[in-house]
Design a protein around this motif. Structure first.
Motif, PDB file in Angstrom:
ATOM      1  N   ASN A 156       0.829  -0.865   0.390  1.00 26.54           N
ATOM      2  CA  ASN A 156      -0.408  -0.441   0.103  1.00 26.54           C
ATOM      3  C   ASN A 156       0.756   0.947   0.195  1.00 26.54           C
ATOM      4  O   ASN A 156       1.962   0.980  -0.084  1.00 26.54           O
ATOM      5  N   SER A 158       1.735   4.276   2.122  1.00 25.34           N
ATOM      6  CA  SER A 158       1.394   4.978   3.049  1.00 25.34           C
ATOM      7  C   SER A 158       1.195   6.887   3.364  1.00 25.34           C
ATOM      8  O   SER A 158       0.988   7.214   4.207  1.00 25.34           O
ATOM      9  N   TYR A 159       2.571   7.130   2.448  1.00 30.50           N
ATOM     10  CA  TYR A 159       2.287   8.819   2.580  1.00 30.50           C
ATOM     11  C   TYR A 159       2.968   9.200   2.167  1.00 30.50           C
ATOM     12  O   TYR A 159       2.922   8.669   0.591  1.00 30.50           O
ATOM     13  N   LYS A 170       5.448   7.143   0.343  1.00 26.86           N
ATOM     14  CA  LYS A 170       6.060   5.839   1.326  1.00 26.86           C
ATOM     15  C   LYS A 170       5.314   4.913   0.767  1.00 26.86           C
ATOM     16  O   LYS A 170       3.644   5.003   0.777  1.00 26.86           O
ATOM     17  N   PHE A 171       5.361   3.723   0.648  1.00 25.14           N
ATOM     18  CA  PHE A 171       5.338   2.825   0.429  1.00 25.14           C
ATOM     19  C   PHE A 171       5.547   1.481   0.831  1.00 25.14           C
ATOM     20  O   PHE A 171       6.695   1.278   1.253  1.00 25.14           O
ATOM     21  N   HIS A 172       5.034   0.706   1.875  1.00 23.25           N
ATOM     22  CA  HIS A 172       4.563  -0.286   2.254  1.00 23.25           C
ATOM     23  C   HIS A 172       5.337  -1.621   1.326  1.00 23.25           C
ATOM     24  O   HIS A 172       4.503  -1.992  -0.249  1.00 23.25           O
ATOM     25  N   THR A 173       6.222  -2.550   1.381  1.00 21.93           N
ATOM     26  CA  THR A 173       6.726  -3.346   0.838  1.00 21.93           C
ATOM     27  C   THR A 173       6.496  -5.420   1.589  1.00 21.93           C
ATOM     28  O   THR A 173       6.919  -4.760   2.203  1.00 21.93           O
ATOM     29  N   GLU A 191       8.329   0.023   5.355  1.00 17.10           N
ATOM     30  CA  GLU A 191       7.932   1.048   4.319  1.00 17.10           C
ATOM     31  C   GLU A 191       9.045   2.011   4.034  1.00 17.10           C
ATOM     32  O   GLU A 191      10.514   2.131   4.637  1.00 17.10           O
ATOM     33  N   ASP A 193      11.596   4.371   0.650  1.00 16.16           N
ATOM     34  CA  ASP A 193      10.885   6.055   0.971  1.00 16.16           C
ATOM     35  C   ASP A 193      11.679   6.500  -0.947  1.00 16.16           C
ATOM     36  O   ASP A 193      12.244   5.767  -0.725  1.00 16.16           O
TER      37      ASP A 193
END
Length: 311
Positions: A156, A158-159, A170-173, A191, A193
């Motif tokens: 997703n 996230s920021y 920012k994204f979660h992997t 997370e 960047d």
């Protein structure tokens, strides 16, 4: 001169003397640690060589001999991993002492140089815009780099925060495969960047473990409407032996560039400028940073051509 001035000067002199002694002691301990570590390397190499010769002397390798070799190798690589710092770090001594001998600017430059791992430079036969689209499109991590990242997935976003010259996303992997080699480096879910600093500079910051990170700075320089110069600089504060880490990072950077090649070629064969029209830019959350680039620098074909340059 007043009594207070004399007292303050004496106190400052005493404090400076104490700081100097502490610094010399810290440097002595650091040199001692490095000396012991360096002496240990030939010792472990001698032990590993001796065990190997003994084990293979009769032309066969027993289970006990194989276990001894594996144990010796494990301790040798562990010894390499325990390498002390080459120089004083702000964590080793009081920060006020460190800053007393190096001004803040010098300290930052020193730390940046210490963390710099590798640099690579290429001239690629693709328009600069192809590289920008590739760097800012998060989906390429799942598709283009499916092999090197071993089926890494984006969970997703996230920021997201636009800036004057770009933006931060920012994204979660997640490491989808239980045998993913990247598990050696990082947690299963982290997370990441991605930062657009300028129209030509993109930063990728990847957490590893214990608040350590690998930071990749991509810089592009348009040469003409068919070529661009591509720079890769990687920084890290990992406690791994630097030569070993440099070899791994050089290999990883070249592998990802090989994976990029057919993708960039496919983009070059398309009407890439069309993708940089604001009305046609994807609204998918994985393309938020790319859309921000289009808003700032490529909302129409003329602006896009201006960015890319010409012969």
């Amino acid at each position: 001169m007043s009594v207070n001035s004399v007292t303050n000067e004496a106190h400052t002199t005493k404090k400076g003397s104490n700081l100097s002694i502490e610094l010399e002691l810290a440097m002595f301990i650091l040199k001692l640690k490095n000396g012991i570590w360096l002496i240990g390397i030939p010792s472990w190499l001698f032990g590993l060589t001796d065990r190997s010769i003994s084990a293979l002397a009769d032309g066969s390798l027993s289970i006990i001999e194989a276990f001894q070799l594996l144990t010796t190798s494990f301790f040798f690589f562990s010894w390499l991993y325990l390498r002390p710092e080459k120089s004083l770090d702000a964590d080793d001594i009081d920060s006020s002492l460190y800053q007393g001998y190096l001004c803040r600017t010098q300290s930052n430059k020193f730390e940046l140089k210490r963390r710099h791992m590798i640099s690579q430079e290429y001239i690629l036969p693709f328009p600069y815009l192809c590289q920008i689209y590739h760097l800012l499109n998060l989906k390429h991590l799942e598709s283009v780099h499916k092999f090197s990242l071993n089926n890494l997935r984006i969970v997703n976003i996230s920021y997201f925060q636009p800036t004057d010259s770009g933006g931060i996303i920012k994204f979660h992997t997640v490491l989808d495969s239980p045998v993913n080699a990247l598990r050696i480096w990082r947690q299963p879910i982290v997370e990441v960047d991605l930062i657009l600093h300028t129209p030509y500079t993109v930063e990728l910051s990847i957490p590893v473990y214990n608040n350590k990170r690998i930071i990749v700075i991509f810089q592009t320089l348009p040469l003409n409407d068919r070529e661009h110069q591509f720079f890769i600089d990687i920084y890290s504060d990992l406690d791994w032996p630097k030569p070993l880490l440099q070899v791994i990072l050089h290999f990883a950077a070249r592998l990802t560039l090989l994976e990029d090649w057919p993708y960039l070629q496919a983009l070059a064969d398309r009407n890439i400028e069309r993708l940089f029209n604001l009305n046609l830019a994807s609204n998918h959350e994985s393309a938020l940073l790319f859309k921000r680039f289009v808003e700032l620098y490529g909302s129409n074909t003329e602006n896009t051509k201006l960015i890319a340059g010409s012969d």
